[in-house]
Enzyme design. Sequence first.
Site, PDB file in Angstrom:
ATOM      1  N   ARG A   6       0.466 -39.740 -56.018  1.00  0.00           N
ATOM      2  CA  ARG A   6      -0.356 -40.474 -56.753  1.00  0.00           C
ATOM      3  C   ARG A   6      -1.477 -41.224 -56.054  1.00  0.00           C
ATOM      4  O   ARG A   6      -1.507 -41.514 -54.882  1.00  0.00           O
ATOM      5  CB  ARG A   6       0.160 -41.606 -57.359  1.00  0.00           C
ATOM      6  CG  ARG A   6       1.649 -40.954 -58.044  1.00  0.00           C
ATOM      7  CD  ARG A   6       1.449 -40.097 -58.817  1.00  0.00           C
ATOM      8  NE  ARG A   6       2.665 -40.139 -59.384  1.00  0.00           N
ATOM      9  CZ  ARG A   6       2.516 -39.487 -60.579  1.00  0.00           C
ATOM     10  NH1 ARG A   6       1.733 -39.147 -61.248  1.00  0.00           N
ATOM     11  NH2 ARG A   6       3.717 -39.423 -61.369  1.00  0.00           N
ATOM     12  N   GLU A 319      -1.902 -38.041 -65.358  1.00  0.00           N
ATOM     13  CA  GLU A 319      -2.691 -38.767 -64.504  1.00  0.00           C
ATOM     14  C   GLU A 319      -4.156 -38.101 -64.517  1.00  0.00           C
ATOM     15  O   GLU A 319      -4.934 -38.211 -63.597  1.00  0.00           O
ATOM     16  CB  GLU A 319      -2.166 -38.298 -63.080  1.00  0.00           C
ATOM     17  CG  GLU A 319      -0.694 -38.859 -63.008  1.00  0.00           C
ATOM     18  CD  GLU A 319      -0.036 -38.370 -61.338  1.00  0.00           C
ATOM     19  OE1 GLU A 319      -0.877 -37.959 -60.548  1.00  0.00           O
ATOM     20  OE2 GLU A 319       1.251 -38.590 -61.309  1.00  0.00           O
TER      21      GLU A 319
END
Length: 491
Positions: A6, A319
Amino acid sequence: MVPKARLALLSLLSAVALCLGVTFVLAGSASAANILANPGFEAGTSGWTCTSTPTAVSTPVHSGSRALNVTPTSSDNAQCSQTLTVSANTAYKLSAWVQGSYVYLGVSGSATTSTWTPGTSGYSQLSLSFTTGSSTSLTVYLHGWYGQPTYYADDVSLDGPGTPPPTTPTTPTTPTTPPTTTTPPTTTTPPPTQGDLPKHVLTGYWQNFYNGAKALKLADVPTKYNIIAVSFADATGTPGAVSFTLDSGLSSQLGGYTDAQFKADIKTVQARGQRVIISVGGQNGTISVSDSSSANNFANSIKSLISNYGFDGVDIDLENGINATYMGQALRSIYNGGGKVITMAPQTIDMQSTQGGYFQLALGIKDILTVVNMQYYNSGTMLGCNGSVYAQGTVDFLTALACIQLQGGLRADQVGLGLPASSQAAGGGYQAPANTVSALNCLARGTSCGSFKPSTTYPTIRGAMTWSINWDASNGYAFANTVSAGLAGLP
């Protein structure tokens, strides 16, 4: 998540500034007058003050022959600024064409507001309107985000004046404003039905793929995990719709794990009191729910999986951006269709402001939301609820960022701490499981805190999450053993 590389990133969004070419119209003018030097960067970067070394490049450009090019670092968001004199109490519109990840455009001084984009593959226009105050000094800026790639800016314009409103407008909350430190009004909304989950829960992601972490059958997951998020559903050719297929590579590692065995294992763990949900997204997830049609497709496909496999609900781990309106519509349909456990796993940057899509989604479905397990890793530095900057890998990072959600409107029983199970599970941000327990005690009791101590305690803080159960298994279940014991000791 595969693994969850991430990028989380937001913090220190001060009144930064960026090299903006701006077109300005003053009150009484018949036409716009460009009052910024080098507004289109055609003369290189002269006239601009930047915190990182800027350049003017010939490609990519939006128009003309040059565009601004600046690269953030892990400790600098590559802001560039120019301060100018404007008319007081006057309406203006600011816009710029930008390209890159997490690019911000805003003003400070006589007015304070900003806007941003999480990422663009080509040039995209950012714009905002504002009214100056009594001061005539205004700073216009652009900046990227910490540790992110180079961003580009071109064709910035500042147009005005307009007709001032009859009263001074309220300055909108923006990503550059530290989260409010005021306590939100208490809510009388009762917690949603969540499948008889305990007061404090441990969530873990079960990998439906093999990447070197220990391969596990679902029934092998220890009972210390209250919620098991099956990772991941797959995008289909229909916008918003998802499907699920047991991974052949995982099946091979387990000596021939079949779909029928997987379904049977879901019933087995549910009989033990565990809840199984289907997770959507991950690092490589490309599901988009951006209109009513895709929202219906998403909801119907998840409800079909719930019917087919017996999942207890869904986890949102997208995401690539999120539309709070339509994803909220879909989640309500799923909840009403039997998916009573609704969780989310946003990145840290997604929960820095109540204006962010994930935060808006969480607040919009607060009456049916089980828990938000923000990922406190792969993040870099971020703002805490007190406006100070904290680095990942510390107790303060966990408590000060959780405080944003707690002060931003979520109930304490809807806030969880997401951590990697081992140093192999994430690119950065791993810390000893004991730190997670310390952070939970700090939030729940005001004990075991670092330098940051919340102004109040949250005894009903929900719990913790880890990526992943498989990496935890590879590490002797150090995370589950430590954190579940800590959860048992909470009020």
